[in-house]
Design an enzyme around this catalytic site. Structure first.
Site, mmCIF file in Angstrom:
data_model
loop_
_atom_site.group_PDB
_atom_site.id
_atom_site.type_symbol
_atom_site.label_atom_id
_atom_site.label_comp_id
_atom_site.label_asym_id
_atom_site.label_seq_id
_atom_site.Cartn_x
_atom_site.Cartn_y
_atom_site.Cartn_z
ATOM 1 N N TYR A 57 -8.150 12.881 -5.647
ATOM 2 C CA TYR A 57 -8.831 13.926 -7.201
ATOM 3 C C TYR A 57 -9.955 14.371 -5.809
ATOM 4 O O TYR A 57 -10.315 15.620 -6.670
ATOM 5 C CB TYR A 57 -10.404 12.822 -7.490
ATOM 6 C CG TYR A 57 -9.083 12.655 -8.823
ATOM 7 C CD1 TYR A 57 -7.521 12.448 -9.070
ATOM 8 C CD2 TYR A 57 -9.566 11.460 -9.724
ATOM 9 C CE1 TYR A 57 -6.717 11.761 -10.263
ATOM 10 C CE2 TYR A 57 -9.408 10.794 -10.839
ATOM 11 C CZ TYR A 57 -7.453 10.848 -10.615
ATOM 12 O OH TYR A 57 -6.812 9.646 -11.866
ATOM 13 N N LYS A 66 1.162 2.502 -3.513
ATOM 14 C CA LYS A 66 2.781 2.915 -3.894
ATOM 15 C C LYS A 66 3.601 2.708 -2.384
ATOM 16 O O LYS A 66 4.360 4.139 -2.069
ATOM 17 C CB LYS A 66 2.566 4.222 -4.641
ATOM 18 C CG LYS A 66 4.247 4.478 -4.738
ATOM 19 C CD LYS A 66 4.782 3.905 -6.462
ATOM 20 C CE LYS A 66 5.881 4.154 -6.824
ATOM 21 N NZ LYS A 66 6.659 2.810 -8.451
ATOM 22 N N ASP A 71 3.552 0.480 -10.253
ATOM 23 C CA ASP A 71 4.419 0.832 -11.404
ATOM 24 C C ASP A 71 4.249 -0.914 -11.754
ATOM 25 O O ASP A 71 4.754 -0.884 -13.591
ATOM 26 C CB ASP A 71 5.590 1.680 -11.334
ATOM 27 C CG ASP A 71 5.912 0.987 -10.303
ATOM 28 O OD1 ASP A 71 5.763 0.565 -8.935
ATOM 29 O OD2 ASP A 71 7.407 1.506 -9.612
ATOM 30 N N ASP A 97 -8.041 4.485 -11.756
ATOM 31 C CA ASP A 97 -8.160 5.630 -13.010
ATOM 32 C C ASP A 97 -7.679 5.255 -14.292
ATOM 33 O O ASP A 97 -7.966 4.630 -15.591
ATOM 34 C CB ASP A 97 -8.299 7.680 -12.735
ATOM 35 C CG ASP A 97 -9.088 7.870 -13.995
ATOM 36 O OD1 ASP A 97 -9.807 7.428 -15.010
ATOM 37 O OD2 ASP A 97 -8.713 9.588 -13.636
ATOM 38 N N ASP A 102 -8.687 1.638 -17.381
ATOM 39 C CA ASP A 102 -8.831 1.785 -18.798
ATOM 40 C C ASP A 102 -7.705 1.507 -19.041
ATOM 41 O O ASP A 102 -8.120 0.256 -20.722
ATOM 42 C CB ASP A 102 -8.710 3.380 -18.484
ATOM 43 C CG ASP A 102 -9.485 4.459 -19.185
ATOM 44 O OD1 ASP A 102 -10.762 3.522 -18.460
ATOM 45 O OD2 ASP A 102 -9.153 5.917 -19.111
#
Ligand code: NAD
Length: 363
Positions: free
Chosen positions: A141, A192, A224, A248, A252
């Site tokens: 980001y 990852k 994943d 992020d 959630d």
């Protein structure tokens, strides 16, 4: 011991829910020798209305000169037509940046009394008690280069960069291990590393930092797989530590396992201090109607005692008070079910504050 806390109720239900959080703090002030000196300021739309900007320098200084910041929520339809540079949400971004808050903590805990609020089966969610520790100021980001450019042949190209330096990884890893020592002592590092070199470094540094926390168990999971495990068997997690983008999404996902937005606290931590706020927004649809659930904000106060002031016993008392209140059947409209007792925002705050006092007195 006295600590200074900057309080920004903000907009919409922010004002009502902060009143309830204050009731709890005043009880703790009354009963224990941990005294919080609350200093109130304006942020978000409330500040725009009075000063024309979402956060004045004076209010920023108030936050900087405090040991912790407590925030309600900012924003609402009234300020949506404004330019992005002066929208209420800017206040949050400025506070995060200026306070150097690099770690975002989002717990997801299912209270036994509310297992039916989750979209997952009750037996699957009943033992969820996890916390996602997300890196907040670096990675995809923020790292450079970023942006959209036009190539020589006229095609446009969009770029974001996933980059982390060792020190950025080290400090968030350290926070995650420190938090784990106050919990069930298990950290799951999510990356990852099989595809992304930046997260290969991430994993290496996490393993390195782990050497300072031998009492904490560390395991690794690809993002994943983690997304899948969160809905398959969420009770396996204690502390999840991960980069900005993965965090992020996963925070959630994890919080929604609990099924009720009015119950979810959050914290953003820096090297010192921190900012504590409910995970939800200003809920303009129910603002001023005594309908908002103050529990997310009250649980954010508990996090503040635990993580900034290292007062685990007070945090435990507040959390226990919330649990007892639910056990006795009190519910705000968002979590109301047949057979329970519906109460408004103010009454819910009164009950939890009283129960916090009772628990502290009996300790
Ligand atoms: P929201 O979280 O405010 O509301 C979503 C839904 O959940 C609404 O139906 C609301 O009534 C309900 N809800 C939220 N909190 C509740 C509570 N404590 N008790 C009972 N019900 C609750 O999200 P939104 O509607 O997308 O956003 C509204 C405003 O809040 C927008 O201006 C947005 O920008 C802002 N916002 C602020 C923050 C923040 O301050 N950190 C976060 C998200 C959104």
């Amino acid at each position: 011991m006295e600590h200074r806390v900057a309080v920004f109720p903000g907009d919409g239900i922010g004002v009502e829910i902060m009143e309830q959080a204050k009731k709890v703090i005043y009880k703790v002030n009354e009963i224990t020798d941990v005294k919080l000196n609350l200093r109130e300021g304006l942020a978000g739309g409330a500040s725009i209305d009075k000063y024309g900007v979402p956060l004045t320098d004076e209010n920023l200084q108030l936050a900087i000169n405090s040991d912790a910041v407590l925030l309600g929520a900012v924003g609402g339809p009234k300020w949506e037509p404004l330019d992005y540079s002066i929208r209420p949400e800017r206040a949050l971004l400025t506070l995060r940046k200026e306070l150097g808050l690099f770690a975002n903590l989002r717990p997801a805990k299912v209270f036994p009394q509310l297992v039916d609020a989750s979209t997952l089966k009750a037996e699957m969610v009943k033992d969820i008690d996890l916390i996602v520790v997300r890196e907040l100021t670096g990675g995809l980001y923020f790292a450079q280069p970023k942006g959209v450019t036009t190539l020589e042949d006229g095609r446009r190209k969009g770029v974001n960069t996933l980059a982390y330096t060792e020190d950025e990884i080290e400090r968030i890893a350290r926070k995650a291990f420190e938090i784990a020592t106050q919990r069930r002592k298990k950290v799951t590092n999510v990356d990852k590393a099989n595809v992304l070199e930046a997260t290969e470094l991430w994993r290496d540094v996490v393993v390195e930092v782990h050497k300072d926390f031998p009492e904490v168990e560390l395991n690794h999971m690809y993002v994943d797989n983690c997304a899948m495990q969160l809905v398959r068997y969420p009770a396996q997690f204690d502390v999840i530590v991960t980069c900005n983008m993965f965090g992020d999404v996963l925070s959630d996902e994890a919080s929604m396992l609990t099924g009720s937005i009015g119950m979810l606290p959050s914290a953003s931590l820096g090297e010192k201090g921190g900012m504590y706020e409910p995970a939800h927004g200003s809920a303009p649809d129910i603002a001023g109607q005594d309908k908002a659930n103050p529990i997310a904000t009250i649980l954010s106060v508990a996090m503040m005692y635990r993580y900034t002031f290292k007062e685990g016993k007070i945090a435990d008392a507040i959390e226990k008070a919330v649990e007892k209140t639910l056990e006795e059947g009190y519910r705000t409209p968002d979590i109301f079910t047949q057979g329970t007792t519906q109460v408004g925002t103010g009454k819910m705050g009164d009950i939890i504050a009283e129960k916090t006092a009772e628990i502290l007195k009996n300790n």
